[in-house]
Design an enzyme around this catalytic site. Structure first.
Site, PDB file in Angstrom:
ATOM      1  N   ASN A  19       0.892  -1.170   0.000  1.00 28.24           N
ATOM      2  CA  ASN A  19       0.000   0.000   0.000  1.00 28.24           C
ATOM      3  C   ASN A  19       0.927   1.216   0.000  1.00 28.24           C
ATOM      4  OD1 ASN A  19      -2.437   1.259   2.436  1.00 28.24           O
ATOM      5  ND2 ASN A  19      -2.185   1.769   0.300  1.00 28.24           N
ATOM      6  N   CYS A  79      -5.784   6.810   7.860  1.00 31.80           N
ATOM      7  CA  CYS A  79      -5.131   5.826   6.994  1.00 31.80           C
ATOM      8  C   CYS A  79      -4.170   5.037   7.867  1.00 31.80           C
ATOM      9  CB  CYS A  79      -4.390   6.516   5.851  1.00 31.80           C
ATOM     10  SG  CYS A  79      -3.471   5.386   4.770  1.00 31.80           S
ATOM     11  N   GLU A 205     -10.768  -0.190  -1.059  1.00 28.37           N
ATOM     12  CA  GLU A 205     -10.635   1.062  -0.319  1.00 28.37           C
ATOM     13  C   GLU A 205     -11.426   2.181  -0.988  1.00 28.37           C
ATOM     14  OE1 GLU A 205      -7.144   2.402   1.637  1.00 28.37           O
ATOM     15  OE2 GLU A 205      -5.991   0.645   0.991  1.00 28.37           O
ATOM     16  N   GLY A 217      -8.493  -1.144   7.359  1.00 27.32           N
ATOM     17  CA  GLY A 217      -9.330  -2.290   7.012  1.00 27.32           C
ATOM     18  C   GLY A 217      -9.048  -3.487   7.897  1.00 27.32           C
TER      19      GLY A 217
END
Length: 274
Positions: A19, A79, A205, A217
């Site tokens: 990510n 995040c 996402e 998540g």
């Protein structure tokens, strides 16, 4: 014409389990980006490329403030993997002010641990468009049914399935993300428990699509599993990009531990990206 040297801004390209992020440290020199600039910088063909863009700013209440944008140009409050990246930039023990709340973090070699706080399950907190049971939403989309809904600084729904890889999340993810029941859109997880201390997870996402890992998540999925009595206090979460460790403490806070890696550094003139 090449941009002048004075217009160049240093950036750090980082990732947590694939990510990936563009990180600007703006604590000593302010930086303001438009949504169009974020989208252009995030473009993988004509920009630097990222799932999320992060700006680190000064804070009056924490070591630093972190702001997060998805690659579609929308600013978001939280995040998880990005918070670990910020912790790695700050180094050592730090507090991070975010739109989703104040986070405590600790960086070590190759990674960081972030206290993501206690999950919130109220329908107004997620938020949902109207009141319903967030443990098992009475909703379904093509066989995906009764997800748990939770806010961990941003909104998530989590479906428990036999095989996350068998779910066509590329098709169902955007449909669920934009369903009117989620007024701020939503992140979509499909999870499978492997015993009480291990989970397999894929995440669509909000504003970024399918990513190799999603820190919030993973936290949301573990929170939903623990609420249903499916998981113990410590859960290892396997995502397409790798593994995160989630721990629930005695106060109900969820701590996320995993890697935060610098891919490369460089300089860019943001004004060249519109």
């Amino acid at each position: 014409m090449w941009a002048s040297e004075m217009a160049q801004r240093p950036f750090i390209k980082m990732h947590g389990l694939g990510n990936d992020f563009i990180v600007f440290d703006a604590r000593s020199q302010p930086l303001t980006l438009s949504a169009a600039q974020v989208r252009a910088l995030a473009d993988r063909r004509t920009g630097i490329g990222c799932d999320q863009l992060i700006i680190i700013e000064p804070s009056d209440i924490a070591t630093a403030r972190a702001r997060f944008w998805n690659c579609d140009g929308a600013e978001v409050a939280a995040c998880g993997n990005g918070s670990r990246a910020v912790a790695a930039v700050l180094g050592g023990a730090a507090t991070i002010e975010t739109g989703g709340g104040l986070l405590a973090a600790s960086a070590d070699t190759g990674g960081a641990t972030v206290d993501m706080g206690a999950p919130r399950f109220g329908w107004q907190d997620v938020p949902l468009a109207f009141a319903m049971d967030t443990d098992r939403l009475p909703l379904a989309w093509d066989g995906l049914a009764e997800p748990g809904a939770v806010s961990v600084g941003n909104p998530h729904v989590v479906f428990f399935v036999d095989d996350p890889d068998a779910v066509d999340l590329a098709t169902l993810g955007p449909r669920i993300e934009h369903d009117p029941v989620f007024p701020e859109r939503v992140n979509v997880g499909v999870a499978a428990m492997r015993g009480r201390s291990a989970m397999k997870l894929r995440v669509w996402e909000r504003g970024a699509g399918l990513t190799r890992a999603c820190g919030t998540g993973a936290v949301a999925a573990v929170a939903a599993a623990q609420r249903r009595g499916l998981a113990d206090a410590n859960v290892s979460v396997d995502l397409p990009g790798g593994r995160l460790a989630i721990h629930r403490d005695a106060q109900g806070h969820l701590h996320m531990a995993g890697p935060a890696v610098v891919s490369f550094t460089g300089c860019v003139d943001p004004e060249q990206y519109q």
